[in-house]
Design a protein around this motif. Sequence first.
Motif, PDB file in Angstrom:
ATOM      1  N   LYS A   1     -40.080 -14.795  50.133  1.00  0.00           N
ATOM      2  CA  LYS A   1     -41.409 -15.342  50.396  1.00  0.00           C
ATOM      3  C   LYS A   1     -42.539 -14.498  49.798  1.00  0.00           C
ATOM      4  O   LYS A   1     -43.606 -14.334  50.390  1.00  0.00           O
ATOM      5  N   PHE A   2     -42.292 -13.949  48.616  1.00  0.00           N
ATOM      6  CA  PHE A   2     -43.362 -13.279  47.880  1.00  0.00           C
ATOM      7  C   PHE A   2     -44.431 -14.318  47.545  1.00  0.00           C
ATOM      8  O   PHE A   2     -44.116 -15.493  47.345  1.00  0.00           O
ATOM      9  N   SER A   3     -45.676 -13.872  47.443  1.00  0.00           N
ATOM     10  CA  SER A   3     -46.737 -14.777  46.993  1.00  0.00           C
ATOM     11  C   SER A   3     -46.426 -15.174  45.545  1.00  0.00           C
ATOM     12  O   SER A   3     -45.667 -14.492  44.849  1.00  0.00           O
ATOM     13  N   LEU A   4     -47.043 -16.263  45.086  1.00  0.00           N
ATOM     14  CA  LEU A   4     -46.774 -16.742  43.734  1.00  0.00           C
ATOM     15  C   LEU A   4     -47.116 -15.669  42.691  1.00  0.00           C
ATOM     16  O   LEU A   4     -46.399 -15.469  41.718  1.00  0.00           O
ATOM     17  N   VAL A   5     -48.220 -14.965  42.921  1.00  0.00           N
ATOM     18  CA  VAL A   5     -48.612 -13.916  41.968  1.00  0.00           C
ATOM     19  C   VAL A   5     -47.580 -12.788  41.958  1.00  0.00           C
ATOM     20  O   VAL A   5     -47.173 -12.309  40.890  1.00  0.00           O
ATOM     21  N   ASP A   6     -47.103 -12.394  43.147  1.00  0.00           N
ATOM     22  CA  ASP A   6     -46.102 -11.320  43.209  1.00  0.00           C
ATOM     23  C   ASP A   6     -44.775 -11.758  42.592  1.00  0.00           C
ATOM     24  O   ASP A   6     -44.108 -10.967  41.918  1.00  0.00           O
ATOM     25  N   GLN A   7     -44.408 -13.008  42.825  1.00  0.00           N
ATOM     26  CA  GLN A   7     -43.202 -13.545  42.168  1.00  0.00           C
ATOM     27  C   GLN A   7     -43.332 -13.412  40.660  1.00  0.00           C
ATOM     28  O   GLN A   7     -42.422 -12.937  39.982  1.00  0.00           O
ATOM     29  N   THR A   8     -44.475 -13.860  40.164  1.00  0.00           N
ATOM     30  CA  THR A   8     -44.700 -13.890  38.721  1.00  0.00           C
ATOM     31  C   THR A   8     -44.689 -12.470  38.141  1.00  0.00           C
ATOM     32  O   THR A   8     -44.142 -12.229  37.063  1.00  0.00           O
ATOM     33  N   LYS A   9     -45.280 -11.532  38.879  1.00  0.00           N
ATOM     34  CA  LYS A   9     -45.295 -10.139  38.413  1.00  0.00           C
ATOM     35  C   LYS A   9     -43.877  -9.584  38.322  1.00  0.00           C
ATOM     36  O   LYS A   9     -43.507  -8.936  37.333  1.00  0.00           O
ATOM     37  N   MET A  10     -43.083  -9.850  39.352  1.00  0.00           N
ATOM     38  CA  MET A  10     -41.713  -9.306  39.373  1.00  0.00           C
ATOM     39  C   MET A  10     -40.869  -9.967  38.276  1.00  0.00           C
ATOM     40  O   MET A  10     -40.094  -9.286  37.602  1.00  0.00           O
ATOM     41  N   VAL A  11     -41.012 -11.264  38.109  1.00  0.00           N
ATOM     42  CA  VAL A  11     -40.244 -11.973  37.085  1.00  0.00           C
ATOM     43  C   VAL A  11     -40.632 -11.454  35.682  1.00  0.00           C
ATOM     44  O   VAL A  11     -39.776 -11.241  34.824  1.00  0.00           O
ATOM     45  N   THR A  12     -41.918 -11.231  35.484  1.00  0.00           N
ATOM     46  CA  THR A  12     -42.392 -10.780  34.176  1.00  0.00           C
ATOM     47  C   THR A  12     -41.899  -9.354  33.885  1.00  0.00           C
ATOM     48  O   THR A  12     -41.437  -9.061  32.773  1.00  0.00           O
ATOM     49  N   ALA A  13     -41.972  -8.492  34.892  1.00  0.00           N
ATOM     50  CA  ALA A  13     -41.468  -7.116  34.718  1.00  0.00           C
ATOM     51  C   ALA A  13     -39.971  -7.152  34.393  1.00  0.00           C
ATOM     52  O   ALA A  13     -39.492  -6.450  33.495  1.00  0.00           O
ATOM     53  N   ALA A  14     -39.238  -8.014  35.108  1.00  0.00           N
ATOM     54  CA  ALA A  14     -37.790  -8.137  34.882  1.00  0.00           C
ATOM     55  C   ALA A  14     -37.511  -8.615  33.457  1.00  0.00           C
ATOM     56  O   ALA A  14     -36.589  -8.129  32.793  1.00  0.00           O
ATOM     57  N   SER A  15     -38.308  -9.543  32.988  1.00  0.00           N
ATOM     58  CA  SER A  15     -38.126 -10.072  31.645  1.00  0.00           C
ATOM     59  C   SER A  15     -38.288  -8.961  30.598  1.00  0.00           C
ATOM     60  O   SER A  15     -37.493  -8.841  29.667  1.00  0.00           O
ATOM     61  N   GLU A  16     -39.322  -8.139  30.773  1.00  0.00           N
ATOM     62  CA  GLU A  16     -39.558  -7.028  29.837  1.00  0.00           C
ATOM     63  C   GLU A  16     -38.387  -6.047  29.834  1.00  0.00           C
ATOM     64  O   GLU A  16     -37.913  -5.622  28.772  1.00  0.00           O
TER      65      GLU A  16
ATOM     66  N   GLU B   1     -43.854 -20.659  33.837  1.00  0.00           N
ATOM     67  CA  GLU B   1     -44.036 -19.869  35.062  1.00  0.00           C
ATOM     68  C   GLU B   1     -44.193 -18.394  34.760  1.00  0.00           C
ATOM     69  O   GLU B   1     -44.352 -17.574  35.661  1.00  0.00           O
ATOM     70  N   MET B   2     -44.129 -18.061  33.487  1.00  0.00           N
ATOM     71  CA  MET B   2     -44.214 -16.660  33.106  1.00  0.00           C
ATOM     72  C   MET B   2     -44.529 -16.549  31.627  1.00  0.00           C
ATOM     73  O   MET B   2     -44.009 -17.316  30.832  1.00  0.00           O
ATOM     74  N   VAL B   3     -45.410 -15.620  31.284  1.00  0.00           N
ATOM     75  CA  VAL B   3     -45.621 -15.275  29.880  1.00  0.00           C
ATOM     76  C   VAL B   3     -45.457 -13.768  29.779  1.00  0.00           C
ATOM     77  O   VAL B   3     -46.219 -13.022  30.379  1.00  0.00           O
ATOM     78  N   ASP B   4     -44.446 -13.327  29.069  1.00  0.00           N
ATOM     79  CA  ASP B   4     -44.248 -11.892  28.911  1.00  0.00           C
ATOM     80  C   ASP B   4     -44.714 -11.467  27.526  1.00  0.00           C
ATOM     81  O   ASP B   4     -45.338 -12.262  26.808  1.00  0.00           O
TER      82      ASP B   4
ATOM     83  N   VAL C   1     -53.506 -24.444  26.371  1.00  0.00           N
ATOM     84  CA  VAL C   1     -54.081 -25.051  27.573  1.00  0.00           C
ATOM     85  C   VAL C   1     -53.162 -24.933  28.788  1.00  0.00           C
ATOM     86  O   VAL C   1     -51.942 -24.869  28.663  1.00  0.00           O
ATOM     87  N   GLY C   2     -53.796 -24.869  29.955  1.00  0.00           N
ATOM     88  CA  GLY C   2     -53.079 -25.031  31.216  1.00  0.00           C
ATOM     89  C   GLY C   2     -52.385 -23.792  31.763  1.00  0.00           C
ATOM     90  O   GLY C   2     -51.517 -23.918  32.617  1.00  0.00           O
ATOM     91  N   MET C   3     -52.758 -22.617  31.284  1.00  0.00           N
ATOM     92  CA  MET C   3     -52.087 -21.430  31.817  1.00  0.00           C
ATOM     93  C   MET C   3     -52.305 -21.319  33.327  1.00  0.00           C
ATOM     94  O   MET C   3     -53.434 -21.380  33.812  1.00  0.00           O
ATOM     95  N   GLN C   4     -51.206 -21.182  34.069  1.00  0.00           N
ATOM     96  CA  GLN C   4     -51.305 -21.087  35.532  1.00  0.00           C
ATOM     97  C   GLN C   4     -52.039 -19.796  35.906  1.00  0.00           C
ATOM     98  O   GLN C   4     -51.841 -18.767  35.265  1.00  0.00           O
ATOM     99  N   PRO C   5     -52.858 -19.845  36.967  1.00  0.00           N
ATOM    100  CA  PRO C   5     -53.604 -18.644  37.371  1.00  0.00           C
ATOM    101  C   PRO C   5     -52.708 -17.426  37.607  1.00  0.00           C
ATOM    102  O   PRO C   5     -53.038 -16.319  37.165  1.00  0.00           O
ATOM    103  N   ALA C   6     -51.554 -17.617  38.256  1.00  0.00           N
ATOM    104  CA  ALA C   6     -50.668 -16.473  38.528  1.00  0.00           C
ATOM    105  C   ALA C   6     -50.170 -15.864  37.218  1.00  0.00           C
ATOM    106  O   ALA C   6     -50.001 -14.646  37.115  1.00  0.00           O
ATOM    107  N   VAL C   7     -49.963 -16.707  36.226  1.00  0.00           N
ATOM    108  CA  VAL C   7     -49.506 -16.227  34.915  1.00  0.00           C
ATOM    109  C   VAL C   7     -50.629 -15.443  34.241  1.00  0.00           C
ATOM    110  O   VAL C   7     -50.404 -14.370  33.665  1.00  0.00           O
ATOM    111  N   ALA C   8     -51.846 -15.958  34.344  1.00  0.00           N
ATOM    112  CA  ALA C   8     -52.991 -15.294  33.721  1.00  0.00           C
ATOM    113  C   ALA C   8     -53.238 -13.921  34.348  1.00  0.00           C
ATOM    114  O   ALA C   8     -53.449 -12.926  33.650  1.00  0.00           O
ATOM    115  N   ILE C   9     -53.162 -13.864  35.665  1.00  0.00           N
ATOM    116  CA  ILE C   9     -53.365 -12.593  36.382  1.00  0.00           C
ATOM    117  C   ILE C   9     -52.312 -11.571  35.938  1.00  0.00           C
ATOM    118  O   ILE C   9     -52.618 -10.415  35.642  1.00  0.00           O
ATOM    119  N   THR C  10     -51.067 -12.032  35.884  1.00  0.00           N
ATOM    120  CA  THR C  10     -49.960 -11.144  35.511  1.00  0.00           C
ATOM    121  C   THR C  10     -50.099 -10.652  34.081  1.00  0.00           C
ATOM    122  O   THR C  10     -49.859  -9.477  33.782  1.00  0.00           O
TER     123      THR C  10
END
Lengths: 146, 143
Positions: A44-59, B53-56, B80-89
Motif C-alpha cells: 500500500k505504498f502511495s502511487l508516487v512511492d510505488q513509482t519511485k521504487m519501480v524506477t530505482a529498481a529499473s535503473e 507508469e514509469m520513465v527511467d 503528452v499525458g505524463m502522469q504526475p507521479a512519473v513527473a515527480i519521480t
Amino acid sequence: MTCAIRMMGGQVMALVKSEELPVRIEQDVVMARQAVRRLSVELKFSLVDQTKMVTAASELARNTVVYGGGGTMRCEVLIDGGKSGLRLTFEDQGPGIPDMSLAMKDGWTSGGGMGMGLSGAKRLVNDFEIVSEVGKGTRVTITRWK
Amino acid sequence: MDRIPILRMGEFLLVSIQVDMHDQLAMTLQDDLTSMIERTGARGVLIDISALEMVDSFIGRMIANISGMSRILDAHTVVVGMQPAVAITLVELGLSLPGVKMALNIEKGMAYLRAQRAAEEGDGPNDLRYSDDGGAGYGTRQE
Ligand SMILES: Nc1ncnc2c1ncn2[C@@H]1O[C@H](COP(=O)(O)OP(=O)(O)OP(=O)(O)O)[C@@H](O)[C@H]1O
Ligand SMILES: [Mg+2]
C-alpha cells in the motif's frame, strides 16, 4: 507467512516475504519492475512511492544486466516496529566498480548512458547501500519505508 | 509485441506507448520514428505516454533523442499525458529533459503542433523577412 526474524541494529525486524528473480537479459528488467510494482501495491505504498521504487529498481536492474553481466534481484518485505518496507538487493559477479565516487556522480557514465542511474536511484529511496569489489562483483541494496 | 505502431495523420505522426517497454523496444521506436519522419516529411510528432507508469533514464533518453532528432529533420515533437507521479519521480531521478516539449493531453499537444506549423508557414503578406524554404523557425516565427 513470516519467513525469518532478523536482528538489525539491536531492533527486531521481521522479514515477511522474500523472493529472488534472475536479472540477466533486458526482459528481466521489465519483470523486475513488475515484481516491484506488485509488492509496492501489496504494501500500500502511495502511487508516487510505488513509482519511485519501480524506477530505482529499473535503473539498478539495467546496471546489473549491462555492466554486471547479469545477476539477481532479491525482494524482501520488512516489518520494523510499526513500519513496513520493501528492500531490494541487486547482486552480480561482474567486473565491479573501480572508482565508486566517480560512479556515484550525477552524469558520469563509463558507457553510453546518462550517468543518472546510481545517483538517481539513491535519491528515490530511503536507504541506499553499494558494495563493489573489482573482479568480484557489485551489490546494491535499497529500501523504501512506508 | 516487438514494435510500437506509428500512426500518420496528415503531416503529423502519432505514437501511443501502451506497454512496459524493454530497452530494445524503446530503441526500435526511436529508429522507426526517425526513419518515418525522413520518409514522410512529417512536420510534427506526438508521443502519448499517459499509459506509462514509469520513465527511467533509458526511456528519458529515448524521448530526448527523438525530440532532438526530429528538430534536425525539421519536425517538432511534443510529449503528452505524463502522469504526475512519473513527473515527480523523473525530477527526483535528476532528469529534467531540457528541450522536450510537454503538454497535458492529446488535444493540447495537437494544438501545439498546429501552432508551430502555422508559425512556420510564414507571417502575413507584408512580412519582408519571408523565406521560401518553408521556414526553419527563424525570423518569421509567430507565436
Ligand atoms: N553493477 C555494476 N557493475 C559494474 N559497474 C557498474 C555497475 N553499476 C554501475 N556501474 C558503473 O557505474 C557507472 C554509473 O552508473 P549509472 O547507472 O549511474 O549510469 P549509466 O548506467 O552509465 O547511465 P544511465 O543509468 O543514466 O543510463 C556506469 O557507467 C558503470 O561504469
Ligand atoms: Mg545505469
